[in-house]
Write a protein that holds these residues in place. Structure first.
Motif: not given
Length: 204
Positions: A35, A142-145, A149-150, A203
Motif C-alpha cells: 500500500g 505507484e504500480d497499477a499491476k 497499487g505500489y 491484499h
C-alpha cells in the motif's frame, strides 16, 4: 526485474537535488507490492532482515572473493570511507531533510551502508571505499499491476574514484548481474511475502 535508467531519472526524487555528480548505474523493480505507506516496512526489513549475501553458494563465493581482494588491495581501509576519503552526502542535504531522522543504517550486508535520508516514498543510504562512493536509493512507486497499487524500486548511483574505480566497476558488472542483485531481490521478495499477512495494507 531490471529497468531502464529513466525509471529513476524521470521521477522527481529528492536525491536528484544533491547528487548530480553521481551516475545511475542500475535500476531494479523490487518484488515488494504493498500500500501507499509501506516503504517504512521495506526499509525496516532491509535494515534488519535481509541476508542475501549468505542465501546461496554463488553469493557466498562472490563476496568471499570480493573481501579477499579488498584486503589485498586495501579497498576497505578506514581511511578510504565516509568522512575520510569522501564527505557524507548528509552534508549536502537541504534544511528540511537534515531536520528529519535519517532512517536506519544497513548493517546486515558485507559492506555496510549509512542512511542519508528517509521520507514517505524515498530512502537513500551510502557507502564509500577506495574504489567508489555509492548510493542505494529505494523509492516507493505507484504500480497499477501490483497488489495494493505500489511497489519498491531500487536504484544504484555511483561515483567511481578515478580511472581505477571505473575499471573496478566495469570488472564487477557481470558478477553483480549474474549473482548479487538477483540473490538480493529474491531474498527481499521472500521475506516480504512472509511478512505480508501481518501487514494492514496487505491484499490477498
Amino acid at each position: 526485474m531490471r529497468l531502464p535508467r529513466t525509471a529513476h531519472t524521470s521521477r522527481p526524487w529528492r536525491i536528484h537535488q544533491f547528487a548530480p555528480d553521481f551516475r545511475v548505474e542500475d535500476v531494479w523493480r523490487m518484488p515488494t507490492p504493498g500500500g501507499p505507506d509501506d516503504l517504512a516496512h521495506l526499509v525496516d526489513q532491509m535494515a534488519n532482515g535481509t541476508d542475501a549475501h549468505r542465501s546461496s553458494a554463488p553469493s557466498r563465493l562472490l563476496f568471499a572473493i570480493r573481501w579477499r581482494l579488498g584486503k589485498l588491495f586495501g579497498w576497505d581501509r578506514p581511511d578510504a570511507g565516509l568522512g575520510t576519503r569522501v564527505p557524507t552526502l548528509r552534508d549536502r542535504l537541504p534544511a528540511d531533510l537534515r531536520q528529519e531522522p535519517p532512517g536506519p543504517d544497513l548493517k546486515g550486508v558485507p559492506v555496510p551502508f549509512t542512511s542519508v535520508y528517509h521520507t514517505r516514498d524515498e530512502w537513500a543510504a551510502e557507502m564509500a571505499n577506495r574504489t567508489v562512493h555509492a548510493v542505494m536509493h529505494i523509492g516507493w512507486v505507484e504500480d497499477a499491476k501490483a497488489p495494493g497499487g505500489y511497489r519498491g524500486q531500487m536504484a544504484v548511483l555511483v561515483k567511481p574514484n578515478g580511472f581505477a574505480g571505473s575499471l573496478y566497476m566495469a570488472a564487477i558488472k557481470p558478477f553483480r548481474y549474474l549473482g548479487v542483485y538477483q540473490q538480493l531481490l529474491l531474498a527481499i521478495g521472500r521475506e516480504w511475502r512472509a511478512g505480508t499477512p501481518g501487514r494492514s495494507t496487505a491484499h490477498r
